[in-house]
Design a protein around this motif. Structure first.
Motif, mmCIF file in Angstrom:
data_model
loop_
_atom_site.group_PDB
_atom_site.id
_atom_site.type_symbol
_atom_site.label_atom_id
_atom_site.label_comp_id
_atom_site.label_asym_id
_atom_site.label_seq_id
_atom_site.Cartn_x
_atom_site.Cartn_y
_atom_site.Cartn_z
ATOM 1 N N MET A 191 0.644 -1.207 0.007
ATOM 2 C CA MET A 191 -0.211 -0.103 -0.362
ATOM 3 C C MET A 191 1.361 1.433 0.025
ATOM 4 O O MET A 191 0.384 2.252 -0.628
ATOM 5 N N TYR A 228 1.648 3.179 -3.425
ATOM 6 C CA TYR A 228 0.760 4.054 -4.002
ATOM 7 C C TYR A 228 0.539 5.528 -3.630
ATOM 8 O O TYR A 228 0.631 5.406 -2.247
ATOM 9 N N THR A 282 -2.021 6.578 -1.028
ATOM 10 C CA THR A 282 -2.005 5.730 0.586
ATOM 11 C C THR A 282 -1.474 7.494 1.637
ATOM 12 O O THR A 282 -1.866 7.522 2.022
ATOM 13 N N LEU A 342 -7.470 1.938 -4.549
ATOM 14 C CA LEU A 342 -6.154 0.222 -4.036
ATOM 15 C C LEU A 342 -7.296 -0.657 -4.566
ATOM 16 O O LEU A 342 -8.794 -0.783 -3.829
ATOM 17 N N ALA A 355 -4.708 -0.547 4.069
ATOM 18 C CA ALA A 355 -4.088 1.522 3.806
ATOM 19 C C ALA A 355 -5.136 2.246 5.268
ATOM 20 O O ALA A 355 -4.830 2.954 5.115
ATOM 21 N N SER A 392 -2.137 -4.245 -9.813
ATOM 22 C CA SER A 392 -1.795 -4.501 -8.734
ATOM 23 C C SER A 392 -0.707 -4.658 -8.616
ATOM 24 O O SER A 392 -0.250 -5.448 -7.861
ATOM 25 N N SER A 407 0.315 -5.993 -5.389
ATOM 26 C CA SER A 407 0.521 -6.264 -4.121
ATOM 27 C C SER A 407 0.546 -7.388 -3.559
ATOM 28 O O SER A 407 0.204 -7.797 -2.258
#
Length: 397
Positions: free
Chosen positions: A192, A195, A198, A314, A322, A380, A382
């Motif tokens: 996160m 980004y 964020t 996100l 987040a 993404s 993640s």
């Protein structure tokens, strides 16, 4: 919604309790403002542990741990031990609040009609926040009860467990970690931080939540000490602020959906700042209550708007982590901005409060503008195998 009503009762009553606490423990404005500092400690711990609790026990774990922390914290404060222990108890309450705040906000903002559902959740918080100053500032004195009896009232049962008894860890992983399960890759919550959204929303929450808490925390003292209002009128100003916020959160979600989150929030800020300027120069206590209510009304959707945008930018598997992180950033603002105002008040007088909130609101608006211009990333990052060298940063907004 019930849990957020209780959160509102806890948070809004702090402003009413500042003077009784100061008198009971013989503290100055600067020292009693330490109550605002300990809150972020609980939120930071919550941000670090929330995803682990979800993955280990599911939402059911949050529904058990958070109310338990509230019960223990309220019981300790009610026992009115030395002030240092009271601060630890307030930190425990903040930890429970942080777990609930990040978890349920992410849950509400991830579904359909996100602005409306988030508005219902945040509106419930405001209902409790509106009732808190009235009950703590009016009922207790009328019954000739000491300040710490308020915290016996706040002790509650862990009824959240009933609502989330089937939300275990495996169900949570199936719903939020679908891609990780299918590819057998381990999700990395730290993604996160890659980004920009964020960090922008964390900065926005720092400014906005700090402004909201500063108003709630100091309005009662301002009304009694600067505008010579009675304790009843002063507590009604705080209740009016939170009551207006509750109505705004319940009703303006539909308007926000039609106008768009980014533009609607800018309009709300401009109207709020205009009313704050008028409030700064209107000396009549009853008029102050009216303007505080209008300020609360237009500030109502501002927090939910940030959560909704965050969950749009996100991927779903990062939502809890987040939201918890950005909410903890908001609590940093909720600590240091009211504390800073307390320091100014001690040096320059309580009258500085009315101008400080205008400046803080302008800063929050400036923090919102870049947030409103963000667009979802096209990929993404993640998962842990996306952290290797060579990942394409242009995919991130």
């Amino acid at each position: 919604m019930y849990s957020f009503i209780v959160l509102g009762l806890f948070q809004s009553s702090v402003g009413v309790m500042l003077q009784p606490l100061s008198q009971h423990y013989s503290l100055g404005d600067l020292h009693v403002s330490l109550i605002f500092i300990v809150g972020p400690l609980g939120y930071v711990i919550a941000a670090q542990s929330s995803d682990l609790i979800h993955c280990t026990w599911g939402q059911k774990g949050i529904a058990i741990f958070a109310p338990t922390l509230h019960i223990l914290g309220a019981l300790v404060i009610a026992a009115h031990p030395p002030f240092g222990i009271v601060l630890v108890a307030f930190a425990a309450v903040a930890l429970g609040a942080g777990l609930l705040d990040g978890s349920w906000c992410a849950w509400a903002a991830s579904g359909s009609n996100a602005n409306t559902v988030s508005g219902l959740l945040q509106g419930s918080f405001s209902v409790g926040a509106a009732a808190g100053p009235f009950l703590a500032g009016t009922i207790l004195p009328a019954w000739n009860r000491p300040w710490y009896d308020w915290y016996y009232f706040l002790v509650k049962l862990c009824v959240l467990f009933l609502a989330f008894r089937h939300e275990n860890a495996s169900k949570y992983r199936d719903e939020k970690h679908t891609e990780a399960v299918s590819t057998r890759r381990k999700i990395n919550p730290r993604a996160m931080f890659k980004y920009v959204a964020t960090w922008l929303i964390a900065l926005y929450f720092l400014a906005y939540v700090g402004t909201e808490t500063a108003i709630s925390g100091w309005i009662v003292s301002f009304m009694t000490r600067h505008r010579n209002a009675t304790p009843y009128v002063a507590s009604m100003a705080s209740s009016g602020f939170w009551g207006g916020m509750a109505v705004g959160r319940f009703t303006l979600g539909v308007v926000t959906d039609k106008l768009g989150v980014g533009g609607a929030n800018i309009i709300y800020f401009l109207i709020t700042i205009a009313f704050q300027v008028v409030f700064a120069f209107v000396q009549v206590p009853i008029a102050s209550i009216v303007f505080m209510t209008l300020i609360g009304f237009f500030m109502g959707p501002m927090f939910a708007s940030g959560i909704v945008i965050l969950t749009r930018l996100l991927p779903a598997e990062l939502h809890v982590a987040a939201v918890s992180f950005t909410a903890s950033a908001g609590q940093v603002g909720a600590a240091f901005l009211p504390f800073g105002i307390g320091a100014f008040i001690q040096g320059m007088g309580i009258g500085v409060f009315r101008f400080a909130v205008v400046i803080l609101s302008i800063l929050a608006l400036l923090a919102w503008v870049p947030v409103s211009r963000q667009r979802p990333a096209i990929s993404s990052p993640s998962y842990e195998d996306h952290d290797e060298e060579g990942d394409s940063d242009p995919l991130l907004q």
